[in-house]
Design an enzyme around this catalytic site. Structure first.
Site, mmCIF file in Angstrom:
data_model
loop_
_atom_site.group_PDB
_atom_site.id
_atom_site.type_symbol
_atom_site.label_atom_id
_atom_site.label_comp_id
_atom_site.label_asym_id
_atom_site.label_seq_id
_atom_site.Cartn_x
_atom_site.Cartn_y
_atom_site.Cartn_z
ATOM 1 N N PHE A 130 21.701 37.085 42.391
ATOM 2 C CA PHE A 130 22.148 36.826 43.765
ATOM 3 C C PHE A 130 21.685 37.831 44.808
ATOM 4 O O PHE A 130 21.954 37.647 45.994
ATOM 5 C CB PHE A 130 23.670 36.616 43.833
ATOM 6 C CG PHE A 130 24.511 37.698 43.212
ATOM 7 C CD1 PHE A 130 24.609 38.947 43.786
ATOM 8 C CD2 PHE A 130 25.238 37.437 42.052
ATOM 9 C CE1 PHE A 130 25.408 39.926 43.226
ATOM 10 C CE2 PHE A 130 26.048 38.406 41.482
ATOM 11 C CZ PHE A 130 26.122 39.659 42.069
ATOM 12 N N ARG B 202 28.723 47.172 36.398
ATOM 13 C CA ARG B 202 29.355 47.327 37.697
ATOM 14 C C ARG B 202 29.769 48.777 37.942
ATOM 15 O O ARG B 202 29.858 49.249 39.054
ATOM 16 C CB ARG B 202 30.598 46.440 37.674
ATOM 17 C CG ARG B 202 31.123 46.107 38.992
ATOM 18 C CD ARG B 202 32.291 45.175 38.845
ATOM 19 N NE ARG B 202 32.750 44.838 40.161
ATOM 20 C CZ ARG B 202 33.267 45.691 40.998
ATOM 21 N NH1 ARG B 202 33.436 46.942 40.649
ATOM 22 N NH2 ARG B 202 33.635 45.303 42.203
ATOM 23 N N GLU C 141 27.655 30.496 47.912
ATOM 24 C CA GLU C 141 27.169 30.523 46.530
ATOM 25 C C GLU C 141 28.295 30.258 45.554
ATOM 26 O O GLU C 141 29.447 30.614 45.813
ATOM 27 C CB GLU C 141 26.591 31.911 46.210
ATOM 28 C CG GLU C 141 25.377 32.244 47.019
ATOM 29 C CD GLU C 141 24.725 33.536 46.546
ATOM 30 O OE1 GLU C 141 25.086 34.050 45.476
ATOM 31 O OE2 GLU C 141 23.861 34.018 47.283
ATOM 32 N N GLU D 103 25.057 37.941 38.095
ATOM 33 C CA GLU D 103 26.196 37.828 37.189
ATOM 34 C C GLU D 103 25.666 37.205 35.892
ATOM 35 O O GLU D 103 24.987 36.168 35.936
ATOM 36 C CB GLU D 103 27.260 36.920 37.830
ATOM 37 C CG GLU D 103 28.578 36.886 37.108
ATOM 38 C CD GLU D 103 29.566 37.975 37.543
ATOM 39 O OE1 GLU D 103 29.203 38.865 38.342
ATOM 40 O OE2 GLU D 103 30.715 37.927 37.056
ATOM 41 N N LYS E 291 30.622 31.014 42.482
ATOM 42 C CA LYS E 291 31.096 32.304 41.951
ATOM 43 C C LYS E 291 31.260 32.180 40.434
ATOM 44 O O LYS E 291 32.081 31.412 39.945
ATOM 45 C CB LYS E 291 32.414 32.703 42.606
ATOM 46 C CG LYS E 291 32.905 34.084 42.191
ATOM 47 C CD LYS E 291 34.142 34.472 42.979
ATOM 48 C CE LYS E 291 34.502 35.942 42.870
ATOM 49 N NZ LYS E 291 34.801 36.415 41.557
ATOM 50 N N ARG F 218 28.964 41.602 36.113
ATOM 51 C CA ARG F 218 27.944 41.878 37.114
ATOM 52 C C ARG F 218 26.933 42.857 36.527
ATOM 53 O O ARG F 218 27.324 43.844 35.919
ATOM 54 C CB ARG F 218 28.637 42.509 38.317
ATOM 55 C CG ARG F 218 27.725 42.792 39.477
ATOM 56 C CD ARG F 218 28.596 43.145 40.653
ATOM 57 N NE ARG F 218 27.845 43.410 41.844
ATOM 58 C CZ ARG F 218 28.406 43.468 43.043
ATOM 59 N NH1 ARG F 218 29.708 43.280 43.185
ATOM 60 N NH2 ARG F 218 27.689 43.722 44.107
#
Ligand code: AMP
Length: 613
Positions: free
Chosen positions: A372, A302, A280, A332, A282, A287
């Site tokens: 994700f 996060r 994937e 993200e 980045k 996050r």
């Protein structure tokens, strides 16, 4: 429990430097606190509820100073002066409470319940007149407090009790407290026995006790991973013993601890490790974990803080585009230029993390959420499904548009294809790639080669950044004296020992703005002596409790006798030419680990060798 007892425990914890001693005191404290255990855990972490519920007393330093002045009878200027001298409002409150100029007429013995309750009331007070109400509630506590109690009461609203008690130590203490009940089960005893190696009788007992604690600690951590509220976990244990622990399950509204990524230096090594994998892009934003329960949407950072109010655009996107009644998904979020279809720089994205002017900024810099993972979908825990199936579920659950999309991904077992995708990602303004094991479950709170990141090429240098905890600083000299801060002493995290081991001093790469910000933050967490869990041969001018984490790049990892990170045979690891990039939103225990540094050092060496003609 009386607050004075709790303050005594805090005092003891503050005065020991070994983690084992700290854990023993903590274990006794938790046992003694009985039905107040939840509150004692929150107070010891300087919070008023689990991090994600974000209750804040809303008492800034100014109001604290006013409260201390009011309760002690000293003028506010004097409080300010003493604060400058001591650098800790807790100590100021303690000192002035000892030399009170006035005795209060109505003083009562404080209970943990009363202190906690007053702060919760303060948190709930808003609007006109709220400052006076808060001042009243705070100084009422100080009026009844002994000097030692005053010290800790004043630290609560600052969100930092300076005890150096991290989540791992609390979990160790809980494991210690319930291990007897744990080993009463025949099944558990058999499980431990079968895992034991020691043959000699006298040592078997010791090994049994250690293994039992370790196993229970893992069980507690597994629950914490899906329910990040140690206060509640401790309360369930106190009420029902281990049966209470078993009852804890995943639900929207309770954040899950995030999976962490490993790293490897090349496409070849990634394919060697994972075989066929999902690669994937980045993205460099922040996050977020999104929890949807019907029409209610909550967004967690996060660090598991509730940041929903900051992102009305994401909340709308999830309501409109996630086709499931209940869900927990992760992604993200970043500011995105929809014309060029490229992300905006991190410096722009980070401006969206704010409490005020939220709507205006949302219009100016709308976010796009790249999803994700999915951990919960319509009443089912999906964490244990293989990643490939979770990704399919995501595809079905999200109707993609410019506000919400799945991460770009390919599936391959060819290092060349991986490398091409990596280069294309970099060209598109992204950070690199994360390769994911299609068969792996969602590994909450840990890294186990389920995710492997590759960020630019290593080429024998350390081009990838590391995240380090600040453990001390050096005073400014020359041009920098105006900031009082000239350099930082930083540490990597040793997971096995739960300690912070020094790895580098950083003196350059900081703008004036960052220097000023650092100084303000660090002076609030400074310590007179080396803090517990810190392992360093160097002594900085000022120690600070590991709390802040910064991202650092360097040219190389070298071996050095100066630093303690991974020290064997008199040599530890050190960074050559380190530069600070930015603050990271990580807990100190989430800093780069010593094991990762060792791995990076080995990778760096093998790449350097390969490149030699
Ligand atoms: P790092 O913080 O450098 O260890 O890299 C891991 C972080 O990358 C995660 O915590 C996410 O915030 C971020 N990230 C960006 N894109 C992805 C992706 N496709 N999958 C997982 N994490 C991602």
């Amino acid at each position: 429990m009386q607050f004075s007892e709790l303050a005594e425990y805090f005092h003891k914890i503050e005065s020991v430097s070994s983690r084992l001693e700290m854990m023993a005191i903590l274990s006794e404290m938790l046992k003694k606190s009985g039905k107040d255990v939840k509150k004692t855990i929150y107070i010891s972490q300087g919070i008023l509820g689990p991090g994600h519920e974000a209750l804040e007393a809303g008492i800034g330093e100014g109001l604290l100073e006013a409260g201390i002045a009011k309760a002690s009878g000293y003028p506010k200027d004097e409080v300010k002066k003493l604060y400058k001298q001591l650098g800790d409002l807790g100590e100021v409150a303690q000192k002035l409470s000892k030399n009170k100029k006035q005795q209060s007429l109505f003083s009562e013995k404080l209970s943990v319940q009363k202190v906690f309750g007053n702060f919760v009331k303060m948190a709930a007070t808003e609007g006109r007149g709220s400052q006076e109400t808060k001042l009243g509630a705070f100084s009422e506590l100080l009026n009844s407090a002994s000097p030692l109690e005053a010290k800790y009461i004043a630290r609560i609203p600052l969100g930092n009790m300076r005890l150096g008690v991290g989540d791992p130590t609390i979990m160790d203490a809980l494991a210690l407290n319930y291990v007897d009940e744990f080993t009463r089960s025949k099944k558990i005893r058999a499980q431990i026995e079968s895992a034991m190696k020691e043959k000699k009788d006298e040592k078997r007992k010791e090994e049994f006790a250690r293994k039992a604690r370790q196993l229970l600690r893992e069980k507690i951590e597994a629950k914490y991973n899906i329910h990040s509220d140690l206060g509640e976990i401790a309360e369930r244990l106190a009420e029902k013993g281990l049966a209470g622990l078993e009852e804890i399950s995943m639900k929207p509204g309770s954040p899950i601890r995030p999976t962490l990524a490993e790293r490897l230096p090349s496409a070849e090594q990634i394919i060697e490790k994972l075989g066929k994998c999902i690669v994937e892009a980045k993205y460099d934003g922040f996050r977020v974990q999104v929890h949807k329960k019907g029409n209610d949407v909550a967004i967690y950072s996060r660090q598991s803080e509730n940041v929903t109010h900051m992102f009305p655009d994401l909340v709308d996107a999830v309501r409109e585009r996630v086709r499931a009644k209940d869900a927990i998904i992760e992604g993200e979020a970043l500011a995105y230029n929809s014309v060029t279809q490229q992300p905006l720089p991190f410096q722009v994205t980070i401006q969206r993390k704010r409490k005020y002017n939220v709507e205006k900024m949302a219009e100016e810099f709308p976010l796009r959420l790249f999803v994700f993972d999915v951990m919960y979908l319509d009443g089912k825990n999906t964490m244990n499904l293989p990643f490939i199936e979770r990704r399919k579920k995501l595809e079905g659950a999200i109707s993609q548009n410019e506000k919400i999309a799945l991460t770009d991904a390919i599936e391959t077992n060819d290092p060349k294809k991986l490398e091409e995708f990596f280069l294309a990602s970099i060209e598109n303004g992204l950070e690199g790639i994360i390769a994911k094991d299609p068969a792996a479950p969602y590994i909450a709170g840990a890294r186990k080669y389920a995710w492997i990141k590759l960020k630019r090429s290593y080429k024998g240098e350390l081009n990838d950044s590391v995240d380090l905890a600040i453990i001390g600083y050096y005073k400014g000299r020359g041009k920098r004296t105006k900031f009082g801060l000239g350099g930082l002493l930083c540490a990597a995290y040793n997971e096995q020992e739960d300690s912070f081991q020094s790895i580098t001093k950083i003196g350059t790469g900081m703008s004036e703005q960052i220097l000023a910000e650092l100084e303000e933050k660090l002076s609030a967490t400074s310590e007179k002596e080396k803090p517990a869990r810190v392992d360093s041969g160097l002594s900085p001018d000022i120690w600070v409790k590991p709390f802040y984490v910064i991202e650092v790049v360097a040219d190389e990892i070298t071996r050095s006798p100066t630093h303690t990170a991974g020290k064997t045979g008199g040599q530890g690891y050190a960074l050559r030419f380190p530069r600070m990039i930015k603050f990271r939103e990580k807990k100190p225990e989430e800093a780069t680990t010593v094991a990762e540094i060792e791995q990076m050092y080995r990778n760096q060496k093998s790449v350097a060798l390969e490149e030699k003609p």
